[in-house]
Design an enzyme around this catalytic site. Structure first.
Site, PDB file in Angstrom:
ATOM      1  N   TYR A  39      58.214 -26.540 106.807  1.00  0.00           N
ATOM      2  CA  TYR A  39      57.416 -25.397 107.237  1.00  0.00           C
ATOM      3  C   TYR A  39      57.986 -24.728 108.486  1.00  0.00           C
ATOM      4  O   TYR A  39      57.778 -23.542 108.698  1.00  0.00           O
ATOM      5  CB  TYR A  39      55.982 -25.838 107.553  1.00  0.00           C
ATOM      6  CG  TYR A  39      55.072 -25.923 106.368  1.00  0.00           C
ATOM      7  CD1 TYR A  39      55.355 -26.790 105.314  1.00  0.00           C
ATOM      8  CD2 TYR A  39      53.926 -25.155 106.293  1.00  0.00           C
ATOM      9  CE1 TYR A  39      54.516 -26.876 104.224  1.00  0.00           C
ATOM     10  CE2 TYR A  39      53.080 -25.233 105.210  1.00  0.00           C
ATOM     11  CZ  TYR A  39      53.377 -26.099 104.180  1.00  0.00           C
ATOM     12  OH  TYR A  39      52.538 -26.172 103.109  1.00  0.00           O
ATOM     13  N   LYS A  95      60.292 -39.548 100.229  1.00  0.00           N
ATOM     14  CA  LYS A  95      61.246 -39.437  99.117  1.00  0.00           C
ATOM     15  C   LYS A  95      62.552 -40.067  99.591  1.00  0.00           C
ATOM     16  O   LYS A  95      63.607 -39.423  99.653  1.00  0.00           O
ATOM     17  CB  LYS A  95      61.403 -37.955  98.731  1.00  0.00           C
ATOM     18  CG  LYS A  95      62.187 -37.720  97.466  1.00  0.00           C
ATOM     19  CD  LYS A  95      61.453 -38.127  96.192  1.00  0.00           C
ATOM     20  CE  LYS A  95      62.342 -37.985  94.975  1.00  0.00           C
ATOM     21  NZ  LYS A  95      61.758 -38.605  93.765  1.00  0.00           N
ATOM     22  N   ASP A 145      56.613 -38.811  94.265  1.00  0.00           N
ATOM     23  CA  ASP A 145      56.315 -38.545  92.848  1.00  0.00           C
ATOM     24  C   ASP A 145      55.396 -39.618  92.278  1.00  0.00           C
ATOM     25  O   ASP A 145      54.457 -39.340  91.536  1.00  0.00           O
ATOM     26  CB  ASP A 145      57.605 -38.389  92.020  1.00  0.00           C
ATOM     27  CG  ASP A 145      58.647 -39.453  92.299  1.00  0.00           C
ATOM     28  OD1 ASP A 145      58.462 -40.259  93.232  1.00  0.00           O
ATOM     29  OD2 ASP A 145      59.666 -39.491  91.582  1.00  0.00           O
ATOM     30  N   ASP A 188      50.789 -31.271 102.069  1.00  0.00           N
ATOM     31  CA  ASP A 188      50.168 -30.052 101.549  1.00  0.00           C
ATOM     32  C   ASP A 188      49.834 -30.239 100.071  1.00  0.00           C
ATOM     33  O   ASP A 188      48.715 -29.973  99.617  1.00  0.00           O
ATOM     34  CB  ASP A 188      51.127 -28.867 101.731  1.00  0.00           C
ATOM     35  CG  ASP A 188      50.545 -27.581 101.179  1.00  0.00           C
ATOM     36  OD1 ASP A 188      49.356 -27.325 101.423  1.00  0.00           O
ATOM     37  OD2 ASP A 188      51.274 -26.848 100.479  1.00  0.00           O
ATOM     38  N   ASP A 232      45.906 -31.293  98.193  1.00  0.00           N
ATOM     39  CA  ASP A 232      45.241 -30.477  97.167  1.00  0.00           C
ATOM     40  C   ASP A 232      44.936 -31.326  95.938  1.00  0.00           C
ATOM     41  O   ASP A 232      43.860 -31.229  95.345  1.00  0.00           O
ATOM     42  CB  ASP A 232      46.128 -29.293  96.748  1.00  0.00           C
ATOM     43  CG  ASP A 232      45.764 -28.012  97.486  1.00  0.00           C
ATOM     44  OD1 ASP A 232      45.186 -28.117  98.594  1.00  0.00           O
ATOM     45  OD2 ASP A 232      46.048 -26.923  96.973  1.00  0.00           O
TER      46      ASP A 232
END
Ligand code: IPM
Ligand code: MG
Length: 364
Positions: free
Chosen positions: A146, A195, A227, A251, A255
């Site tokens: 970001y 990751k 993942d 983020d 959600d």
């Protein structure tokens, strides 16, 4: 107690839901004998309309001068709103990122849990839900992709865009410490999500998280690839207590986690700096499609105000009272349209605020 609160109504349903949260805070003040003064701050589209930019220096100063910030939501419909004709750095979302950075709000806490009363709204099968779930996502909020350098160039007639993902160990350490501190007050488990099979930033993340974990022997640490985490959230959400992760993964996963509860209109969030100061906002967006209709669910914002009472103002009893009032209204069967189910009584934004306010009372 006298407190100064910066209010950011924002865009879309923001002003409606912040209005109800303020109603609740006013009731808290009258029941518990506090005085809160409010200063309104423009952010996002609301600021663009007045100042041409999504965040001004004055707005930052007002927010800094407050004890805490309570926000609704920002942004509009990217297809129809003129805000999205502006260059990316002038759009509503840029204002949100800028205020996070300016206030150093590096720790974003997003609880996601299943309300007993709203089990019917959970999209998961009963055998997956089991005894329910109650997790909190601790998302790093001022670093990573970001805030890395970005640009779009053209090389030999080929357009190319570059985003950079950087984390230094200090940024990782301070968010990890927050996660372990929070886990210590909960079920004492941290799942650090990365990751590390691909990214250097994730490999450093893992190392630093392990160094921090050594200071918290009573807390269990596990690492999980992002993942896999996305799968596990719908496969067995009950396994999670605290999920610790970087900005972009947080983020996306937050959600997903909120959707899994079936009641995104219920979920609060807090963004904190190193001190008690924080910005509190619902986990959901500005829902421009239902703005002004009086049907938005104000509960996530009201519960964000409760988090503000607890974390920034040290008013635990008052926060308990707000949470209990929300629970009671749900028990009574009142629902906004987003959480409506058979046999319940559907009400609008204002009535939901009124009913919650009615139930706020002293417990001592
Ligand atoms: C959130 C939002 C923001 C983010 C957007 C509006 C920039 O999705 O708070 O999760 O990506 O952080
Ligand atoms: Mg998001």
């Amino acid at each position: 107690m006298n407190c100064k609160i910066a209010l950011i109504p924002g865009d879309g349903i923001g002003p409606e839901i912040v209005g109800e949260a303020k109603k609740i805070l006013d009731k808290v003040c009258s029941v518990y004998g506090h005085t809160f003064t409010y200063e309104e701050v423009l952010l996002g589209g609301a600021s663009i309309d007045v100042h041409g930019v999504p965040l001004t220096e004055e707005a930052i100063e007002t927010a800094k001068g407050a004890d805490a910030v309570l926000m609704g939501s920002i942004g509009g419909d990217a297809k129809t709103s003129p805000w999205y004709q502006l260059e990316p750095s002038k759009r509503p979302e840029a204002g949100l990122l800028a205020i996070r950075k300016a206030l150093n709000l590096f720790a974003n806490l997003r609880p996601a849990y299943l309300y007993d009363e709203l089990k019917g709204a959970c999209p998961l099968k009963e055998e997956v839900i089991g005894d329910g779930f109650d997790m909190i996502i601790v998302r790093e909020l001022t670093g990573g992709l970001y805030f890395g350098e970005r640009r779009t160039v053209e090389e030999n007639g080929v357009r190319k865009a570059i985003d950079t993902l950087t984390y230094d160990e200090k940024e990782i350490r301070r968010i990890a410490v927050k996660a372990f501190e929070i886990a210590g007050k909960r079920r004492k488990k941290v799942t650090s999500v990365d990751k590390a099979n691909v990214l250097d930033s994730s490999r450093l993340w893992r190392k630093v998280v392990e160094e921090v974990a050594a200071q918290y022997p009573e807390i269990e640490l596990e690492h999980m690839l992002v993942d896999n985490c996305a799968m596990q959230l719908v496969h067995n959400p009950g396994q999670f207590d605290v999920i610790l992760t970087e900005n972009m993964f947080g983020d996306i996963l937050s959600d997903e986690a909120s959707m899994v509860t079936g009641s995104i209109g219920m979920l609060s969030s807090a963004s904190l700096n190193e001190t008690k100061f924080g910005l509190y906002e619902p986990s959901h967006g500005s829902a421009p499609d239902i703005a002004g209709k009086g049907i938005a669910n104000p509960i996530a914002t009201i519960l964000s105000a409760a988090m503000m009472l607890r974390f920034s103002l040290d008013l635990d009893q008052e926060a308990d009272a707000v949470e209990a009032a929300v629970q009671q209204v749900l028990k009574d069967g009142y629902r906004t349209v987003d959480i409506m189910s058979d046999g319940m009584k559907q009400i609008g934004t204002k009535e939901m605020g009124d009913r919650i306010a009615q139930y706020i009372e002293r417990k001592d």
